[in-house]
Design an enzyme around this catalytic site. Structure first.
Site, PDB file in Angstrom:
ATOM      1  N   CYS A  47      -5.107  10.311  -5.890  1.00  0.00           N
ATOM      2  CA  CYS A  47      -3.888   9.968  -5.312  1.00  0.00           C
ATOM      3  C   CYS A  47      -3.598  10.962  -4.576  1.00  0.00           C
ATOM      4  O   CYS A  47      -3.137  10.136  -3.534  1.00  0.00           O
ATOM      5  CB  CYS A  47      -3.066   9.436  -6.125  1.00  0.00           C
ATOM      6  N   HIS A  63       1.203  11.479 -10.589  1.00  0.00           N
ATOM      7  CA  HIS A  63       0.629  10.350  -9.750  1.00  0.00           C
ATOM      8  C   HIS A  63       1.091  10.391  -8.089  1.00  0.00           C
ATOM      9  O   HIS A  63       2.726  10.254  -8.858  1.00  0.00           O
ATOM     10  CB  HIS A  63       0.564   8.699 -10.764  1.00  0.00           C
ATOM     11  N   ASP A  83       1.798   2.404  -3.220  1.00  0.00           N
ATOM     12  CA  ASP A  83       1.071   3.397  -3.728  1.00  0.00           C
ATOM     13  C   ASP A  83      -0.238   3.162  -3.620  1.00  0.00           C
ATOM     14  O   ASP A  83      -0.917   2.506  -3.696  1.00  0.00           O
ATOM     15  CB  ASP A  83       1.394   2.509  -5.269  1.00  0.00           C
TER      16      ASP A  83
END
Length: 282
Positions: free
Chosen positions: A79, A116, A133
């Site tokens: 991520c 994250h 995201d």
């Protein structure tokens, strides 16, 4: 509230190469339509993988290293790498945005580290705040409005946004995803701005700590509008928007072909040999 982000090296991004890598051919302007197109292009073209962390190699987050791997090198990333790259593109195109940090839950009540990376974006032609995201490895295909109760269906993949309990005046947000067992929360986040140094700290834990799952086993994902492929060590699962899934085990000797053909990842021969040895001894 989103702010004009700073320090994400948009001026160093090879924008043409990035857009060619993702296949994005839309307008180069800070609009909602462009944001939707950019996210869809990014998440369906650049895979998720933890090869460097698993092999004990540094995971540098400077933009030149990230784009060398994810844009020019035929590799993916986790991520932090995805968000660093996406943030540079947003900055280059003039978007107003705030990088964030989230806590993965996957339906569990267990408290896990907040590791994250996410981005909140406010396009120039839209007053709403949108969650991008791009680094989870399993969508969503497009941004989701950060507003309580918003539910979206993106080519059959369903998500919803929920405002949770407020602590000391800070809203807690939850992203839910619909799967085989119905709705489950995927991760939670706040709108507290994060900066490159914050991501460097989180990435160091994820890529080096003995309790990080990314230092323990291979984990690779490839997401499209119709399939979500996931390779967890030797277990290869394929999920579909309707909730159906298939699963099979791969042999270590298959790894190079599966990574290249199914996940779009090309690793060097020496790296592949180490990965195959690790799978064989697991």
């Amino acid at each position: 509230m989103a702010e004009q982000a700073r320090g994400w090296s948009g001026d160093l991004l090879d924008l043409d190469a990035y857009l060619a890598r993702t296949g994005y051919e839309g307008e180069r302007a800070p609009t909602l339509a462009a944001l939707r197109g950019l996210q869809r292009a990014h998440v369906t073209s650049i895979p998720f993988e933890n090869v460097n962390a698993l092999l004990g190699k540094p995971v540098a987050l400077d933009l030149e290293t990230v784009q060398e791997r994810l844009v020019r090198g035929g590799r993916g990333g986790y991520c932090y790498e995805h968000v660093v790259l996406f943030a540079a593109a947003l900055e280059r195109l003039g978007f107003e945005f705030t990088p964030l940090i989230g806590r993965v839950t996957l339906g569990s009540d267990k408290i896990l580290p907040a590791t994250h990376a996410l981005i909140a974006v406010r396009p120039a032609d839209d007053d709403r705040l949108w969650l991008c995201d791009v680094g989870f490895g399993a969508g969503p295909l497009e941004p989701i409005e950060i507003a309580d109760g918003v539910e979206v269906d993106l080519d059959g993949w369903r998500f919803r946004m929920v405002r949770g309990e407020t602590t000391l005046g800070v809203d807690q947000w939850w992203l839910h995803q619909y799967g085989q067992d119905g709705w489950a929360h995927r991760h939670t986040f706040t709108l507290t701005p994060q900066y490159p140094i914050d991501y460097a700290v989180g990435s160091h834990f994820v890529s080096t700590h003995s309790r990080s799952p990314f230092t323990a086993r291979l984990f690779v994902q490839k997401f499209t509008a119709t399939h979500h492929h996931q390779l967890d060590a030797t277990t290869w699962r394929t999920f579909r928007p309707d909730g159906s899934a298939t699963e099979r085990k791969i042999e270590p000797a298959e790894l190079g072909r599966v990574l290249a053909d199914e996940f779009g990842i090309t690793v060097e021969a020496a790296e592949l040999a180490h990965l195959e040895q690790g799978l064989a001894s697991a």
